[in-house]
Design an enzyme around this catalytic site. Structure first.
Site, mmCIF file in Angstrom:
data_model
loop_
_atom_site.group_PDB
_atom_site.id
_atom_site.type_symbol
_atom_site.label_atom_id
_atom_site.label_comp_id
_atom_site.label_asym_id
_atom_site.label_seq_id
_atom_site.Cartn_x
_atom_site.Cartn_y
_atom_site.Cartn_z
ATOM 1 N N GLY A 94 -116.028 -47.917 -24.176
ATOM 2 C CA GLY A 94 -117.347 -48.068 -23.579
ATOM 3 C C GLY A 94 -117.920 -46.707 -23.169
ATOM 4 C CB SER B 185 -114.329 -46.647 -28.902
ATOM 5 O OG SER B 185 -115.643 -46.165 -28.754
ATOM 6 C CE1 TYR B 186 -115.643 -41.606 -22.421
ATOM 7 C CE2 TYR B 186 -114.318 -43.026 -21.025
ATOM 8 C CZ TYR B 186 -115.020 -41.850 -21.213
ATOM 9 O OH TYR B 186 -115.092 -40.919 -20.204
ATOM 10 C CG ASP C 229 -116.925 -45.541 -36.302
ATOM 11 O OD1 ASP C 229 -118.108 -45.862 -36.044
ATOM 12 O OD2 ASP C 229 -116.122 -45.128 -35.449
ATOM 13 C CG HIS D 157 -116.176 -48.094 -33.505
ATOM 14 N ND1 HIS D 157 -115.916 -46.759 -33.339
ATOM 15 C CD2 HIS D 157 -116.160 -48.642 -32.255
ATOM 16 C CE1 HIS D 157 -115.743 -46.496 -32.044
ATOM 17 N NE2 HIS D 157 -115.888 -47.621 -31.378
#
Length: 463
Positions: free
Chosen positions: A83, A180-181, A382, A435
């Site tokens: 996020g 991701s984050y 991605d 992703h």
């Protein structure tokens, strides 16, 4: 309701009451029966809350699945989404690598994921930090103080409480994975565990063995450079815009303190997120019925958030409808505090992020030095956290290459991607994946995690 951790019991009821609440009873309280619309399965599942800060009333929600076979022999894998502010229950469990995927329809229905990662490991998801999904705090000001540091600390305290509740898994090899984050979350939590283990009592020692991160946010400078280079190279932005960004943006600027000219150019770049799915460059977007009650909305992507996912681009719509059902929440022992907003993939309440280092590469190096297994993988379609940025970041690490750019093969004798074996780190690309790699290439993702957990190289020849 969900189980209550030992610290809460001691403070609220007094130590003399603790004996009445045994670990098996806490597990029993969290045991999930058959969910609405769920197909029958042979493994156990649990869900509930672990209090991570008694004074503030912070509690993280988890969902745990025992391995499909021999859970007493399999490792334990924690999965985190990023996020910051997005749910591993919504993405990881429900649309990527968990056992149950919500389906379209008026009646609740779950599809069993035949490539679920609990075929390889005991599988644990948590919604972190507080304010994400069903996780909550009773101290409103906590939401304004969130950042990398408190997220790692709360997640570590969660692990201590969870292992108290499930002591049969304390001796198992423990791994942390995410995407991701979570390129921040995973190494930061692993670093905290490694550091705490140095002085931990036997009861608090966590048997961590390694980390694996997909399409990972690792280094601000190289991530942004890779983001723009990938977009230009894949015909998403014009030569003129590419040149404008190159001239006006300094991606080594701390905290993204860009000039107005750079901000304007980046805003023009991010506008493409409204017309195509940059998280999976060649996948269709979701065309939503105007009458839908879903809370999923397009986002401009400046934060690493994921509005849509999957070969069915409306998959996230089904997840939100399912997890907002009262009967589903009751079965999961979720939303016990009756949060005043609907469950959503990414929290709209988290609008400020207090701290985030520009790079986690020093932590990666520290984990390698601590003899932790480190794998990084990247879906190559991605456009949001692209393989280009990851390759730039790994170059920045300056590790010695042992085996360079070798194809790896899937079970059907196709090239699954490429690998680079560094001294202390393995990098893997997944061909044709966006992703969320397990969503787009589920068989390859299961093959990947199996080899990671067993510390085996991916096959470099057809088999």
């Amino acid at each position: 309701m969900g189980g209550i951790d030992k610290n809460y019991i001691i403070e609220a009821l007094g130590a003399s009451s603790l004996a009445a609440t045994t670990v098996p009873e806490q597990q029993k309280a969290d045991r999930v029966g058959r969910l609405p619309g769920q197909p029958p399965v042979g493994f156990k599942q649990y869900a509930g809350y672990v209090t991570v800060n008694v004074t503030h009333g912070r509690a993280l929600f988890y969902w745990f699945f025992e391995a499909t076979t021999n859970p007493h022999q399999k490792p334990l894998l924690l999965w985190l989404n990023g996020g910051p502010g997005c749910s591993s229950i919504g993405y990881g469990q429900s649309e990527e690598l968990g056992p149950f995927f919500p389906q379209k329809g008026k009646q609740p229905k779950l599809k069993f994921n035949s490539n679920s990662w609990n075929k390889a490991a005991n599988l644990l998801f948590i919604e972190s930090p507080v304010g994400v999904g069903f996780s909550y705090t009773n101290t409103t000001s906590d939401i304004g103080e969130l950042g990398d540091t408190i997220t790692a600390l709360d997640s570590y305290n969660f692990l201590l409480g969870w292992f108290e509740r499930f002591p049969q898994f304390k001796s198992h090899d423990f791994f942390i994975a995410g995407e991701s984050y979570a390129g921040h979350y995973v190494p930061q939590l692993a670093e905290l565990v490694v550091d705490k283990n140095k002085n931990a009592t036997k009861d608090d020692y966590i048997n961590i063995k390694g980390i694996m991160i997909g399409n990972a946010v690792l280094d601000d400078e190289t991530d942004f450079k890779g983001l723009i280079d990938y977009a230009w190279d894949h015909a998403v932005i014009s030569d003129a815009l590419y040149s404008q960004i190159q001239k006006t943006c300094n991606f080594s600027t701390p905290n993204f303190n860009f000039t107005k000219e750079c901000d304007d150019a980046l805003d023009e770049y991010f506008s493409v997120y409204y017309i195509i799915d940059m998280y999976s460059l060649y996948a269709p977007t979701c065309v939503v019925d105007a009458n839908t009650n879903s809370t999923t909305k397009p986002r401009n992507g400046r934060r690493m958030r994921r509005p849509l996912s999957g070969y069915d681009p409306c998959l996230s719509e089904y997840t939100e409808l399912y997890l907002n059902r009262a009967d589903v929440q009751k079965a999961l022992h979720a939303n016990v505090t009756k949060i005043p907003y609907p469950w959503a993939h990414c929290s709209d309440n988290i609008t400020f992020w207090n701290d985030a280092p520009m790079s986690v590469l020093p932590i990666i190096k520290k984990l390698i030095a601590a003899d932790q297994r480190v794998w990084i993988f990247s879906g190559d379609t991605d456009g949001r956290v692209p393989v280009t940025g990851t390759r730039y970041s790994l170059q920045k690490l300056g590790l010695t290459i042992k085996n360079d750019w070798t194809p790896w093969y899937t079970y059907n004798k196709q090239v699954g991607g490429w690998t680079v074996e560094y001294e202390g780190l393995t990098f893997v690309t997944v061909r044709g994946a966006g992703h969320e790699v397990p969503t787009f290439k589920p068989k390859q993702a299961l093959q990947l995690v199996n080899h990671f957990l067993k510390d085996q190289k991916l096959p470099s020849q057809p088999f």
